[in-house]
Motif scaffolding. Structure first.
Motif, short mmCIF file in Angstrom:
data_model
loop_
_atom_site.label_atom_id
_atom_site.label_comp_id
_atom_site.label_asym_id
_atom_site.label_seq_id
_atom_site.Cartn_x
_atom_site.Cartn_y
_atom_site.Cartn_z
N TRP A 188 0.84 -1.20 0.00
CA TRP A 188 0.00 0.00 0.00
C TRP A 188 0.88 1.25 0.00
N GLN A 189 1.88 1.28 0.85
CA GLN A 189 2.76 2.44 0.95
C GLN A 189 3.58 2.66 -0.31
N LYS A 190 4.02 1.57 -0.94
CA LYS A 190 4.78 1.70 -2.18
C LYS A 190 3.92 2.31 -3.29
N ILE A 191 2.70 1.81 -3.43
CA ILE A 191 1.81 2.33 -4.48
C ILE A 191 1.47 3.79 -4.20
N SER A 192 1.26 4.12 -2.93
CA SER A 192 0.99 5.51 -2.57
C SER A 192 2.16 6.41 -2.95
N SER A 193 3.36 5.98 -2.65
CA SER A 193 4.56 6.77 -2.96
C SER A 193 4.78 6.90 -4.47
N ASP A 194 4.46 5.84 -5.21
CA ASP A 194 4.68 5.85 -6.66
C ASP A 194 3.66 6.70 -7.42
N SER A 195 2.60 7.13 -6.73
CA SER A 195 1.54 7.90 -7.40
C SER A 195 2.09 9.17 -8.03
N LYS A 196 3.01 9.81 -7.35
CA LYS A 196 3.56 11.07 -7.84
C LYS A 196 4.22 10.88 -9.20
N LYS A 197 4.93 9.78 -9.34
CA LYS A 197 5.63 9.49 -10.60
C LYS A 197 4.63 9.19 -11.72
N VAL A 198 3.54 8.51 -11.37
CA VAL A 198 2.56 8.10 -12.39
C VAL A 198 1.89 9.32 -13.03
N ILE A 199 1.65 10.38 -12.25
CA ILE A 199 0.94 11.54 -12.82
C ILE A 199 1.86 12.66 -13.31
N GLU A 200 3.15 12.40 -13.33
CA GLU A 200 4.07 13.42 -13.87
C GLU A 200 3.73 13.83 -15.30
N PRO A 201 3.31 12.90 -16.18
CA PRO A 201 2.95 13.31 -17.55
C PRO A 201 1.74 14.23 -17.62
N PHE A 202 1.01 14.38 -16.51
CA PHE A 202 -0.20 15.20 -16.48
C PHE A 202 -0.01 16.46 -15.66
N SER A 203 1.24 16.81 -15.39
CA SER A 203 1.53 17.99 -14.58
C SER A 203 1.17 19.27 -15.31
N ASN A 204 1.03 20.35 -14.56
CA ASN A 204 0.75 21.66 -15.14
C ASN A 204 1.78 22.03 -16.20
N TYR A 205 3.04 21.79 -15.88
CA TYR A 205 4.11 22.17 -16.80
C TYR A 205 4.02 21.41 -18.11
N THR A 206 3.82 20.11 -18.04
CA THR A 206 3.75 19.28 -19.25
C THR A 206 2.59 19.70 -20.14
N ILE A 207 1.41 19.87 -19.56
CA ILE A 207 0.23 20.25 -20.34
C ILE A 207 0.37 21.68 -20.86
N GLU A 208 0.98 22.54 -20.06
CA GLU A 208 1.19 23.93 -20.48
C GLU A 208 2.03 24.00 -21.75
N GLN A 209 3.09 23.19 -21.81
CA GLN A 209 3.94 23.20 -23.01
C GLN A 209 3.17 22.75 -24.23
N LYS A 210 2.28 21.79 -24.07
CA LYS A 210 1.47 21.31 -25.20
C LYS A 210 0.51 22.40 -25.68
N ILE A 211 -0.10 23.10 -24.73
CA ILE A 211 -1.01 24.19 -25.09
C ILE A 211 -0.27 25.30 -25.82
N LEU A 212 0.91 25.64 -25.33
CA LEU A 212 1.70 26.70 -25.97
C LEU A 212 2.11 26.31 -27.38
N SER A 213 2.39 25.02 -27.60
CA SER A 213 2.74 24.58 -28.95
C SER A 213 1.53 24.68 -29.89
N LEU A 214 0.33 24.58 -29.31
CA LEU A 214 -0.89 24.63 -30.10
C LEU A 214 -1.22 26.05 -30.55
N ILE A 215 -0.93 27.03 -29.71
CA ILE A 215 -1.35 28.41 -29.98
C ILE A 215 -0.20 29.32 -30.40
N LYS A 216 0.94 28.74 -30.72
CA LYS A 216 2.12 29.56 -31.07
C LYS A 216 1.90 30.32 -32.39
#
Length: 404
Positions: A376-404
């Motif tokens: 349980w603790q391992k999966i809880s700790s690994d959650s942060k890594k799993v959602i890194e592709p959905f971070s504000n920074y990652t999505i922001e870069q995609k949006i900026l590439s769309l509206i450049k």
């Protein structure tokens, strides 16, 4: 004809009411951004009620943060414009359509709003298939040079196809085919196609393979750092969350009530579950009991995530990234779901205990996680890594590439 006459008199009545209130508006009176985008959805995004609205809200925040002005319009009836969410988006800095009157006292309807703001817009972001089909011709007639984006939200054809396969309902398969035709037509007309994940991108490419036009902009999730986390020992019970206007959530809760929880209770009758979600139908409300608590809408869901031991999302059909899975990962709450629920997330070595596709597999995974503190603790700790592709920074870069 009758509906048109009825609507005419409603609009006439509304215009008269607005004149009495002296509600004269100029939607272009305070332009201050380098670029502007018109966003149209079926409703003003209810950011705290459903995943699609939450995603669009975060996109709007990122656009405004990057000096892009947002004109926001909902495709509701002109006479049904009162909503608690209008002011929220105004406070963010968006210009939000609501019926008003111009200087001559004429009612500003939706198409009037588009005519007024489109000359100042660099992009038009149309959210969901029906909205694109309805407003793309309007936009192109007024401003043929406008760049128009088709935000699919999810691949509706795939969702309905999976539902038909689950239920054996031929009418739903016909609906899936209808959506496929609509979505592919939209794809051909759009300047850019926005999908919610790379998984959806690959699914679309089976039918429409113009890779350069397709960009994935998923849900936005940030891991919540909790300085005083509730320990494994002090947590108990299960949690499900999902708005009930979305049929896959209704099916998932019925599946929990009819198969999963009864099977789980044979091994551990002390485990209960809380069901959170806006607009539960009467069939769901009737499931409420001491061990199957149907909460309905909850303004603050954090206490449920902090005190539950496992999040459960037994989705049997659907498409796209599931916001509820990302939300559970945000809180570091270990979860059990299905292949459908896990789409777009990389659970890596934890996948075998987090994903099950039969009632027995789901129950076995719940029990394993519920009883094993170390896993349980391992999966809880690994959650942060799993959602890194959905971070504000990652999505922001995609949006900026769309509206450049």
């Amino acid at each position: 004809m009758f509906k048109s006459i009825k609507l005419y008199f409603r609009l006439k009545s509304l215009a008269k009411k607005l004149r009495k209130q002296n509600k004269e508006v100029d939607f272009t009176g305070n332009l201050k951004y380098d670029k502007n985008v018109i966003i149209i959805d079926t409703k003003v995004p209810e950011y705290n009620k459903d995943s699609g609205s939450r995603r669009l809200t975060e996109i709007i925040k990122l656009l405004i943060k990057n000096n892009v002005g947002v004109f926001l319009m909902a495709d509701f009836k002109e006479y049904r414009f009162t909503t608690d969410y209008l002011q929220y988006f105004k406070d963010l800095g968006a210009v939000v359509y609501e019926p008003g009157i111009d200087k001559s006292g004429k009612l500003i309807a939706k198409n009037d709003f588009i005519k007024q703001v489109l000359p100042f817009a660099d992009f038009v972001w149309l959210h969901r298939p029906e909205i694109f089909a309805k407003y793309h011709p309007v936009v192109k007639k007024i401003k043929p040079t406008a760049k128009v984006f088709f935000d699919m939200v999810d691949f509706h054809y795939l969702r309905f196809k999976r539902e038909s396969e689950l239920t054996g309902n031929a009418d739903i398969l016909k609906k899936a085919d209808k959506y496929l035709k609509l979505e592919l037509d939209n794809c051909k007309k759009a300047d850019k196609i926005i999908v919610i994940s790379d998984v959806e991108k690959e699914s679309i490419k089976e039918f429409y393979n113009e890779d350069a036009k397709i960009i994935s902009i998923g849900n936005i999730h940030q891991f919540i750092e909790n300085e005083n986390p509730v320990s494994f020992e002090n947590r108990k019970d299960l949690l499900f969350i999902g708005g009930f206007d979305h049929k896959p959530n209704v099916d998932a809760v019925n599946y929990l009530a009819e198969e999963i929880m009864p099977l789980l209770w044979k091994s551990n009758p002390g485990i209960s579950i809380s069901i959170i979600g806006s607009n539960p139908p009467e069939t769901i409300e009737k499931l409420n009991s001491e061990k199957f608590r149907v909460i309905g809408y909850a303004e603050d869901v954090a206490p449920y995530f902090y005190n539950s031991r496992i999040f459960v999302a037994p989705l049997r059909y659907g498409a796209g990234i599931k916001g509820k899975i990302g939300q559970s990962l945000e809180f570091g709450l270990p979860l059990v779901t299905t292949n459908i629920g896990a789409e777009g997330f990389d659970f890596q070595e934890n996948r075998t205990i987090m994903v099950g596709n039969t009632s027995q597999e789901i129950v076995d995974n719940i029990l394993s996680l519920y009883q094993n503190k170390e896993v349980w603790q391992k999966i809880s700790s690994d959650s942060k890594k799993v959602i890194e592709p959905f971070s504000n920074y990652t999505i922001e870069q995609k949006i900026l590439s769309l509206i450049k």
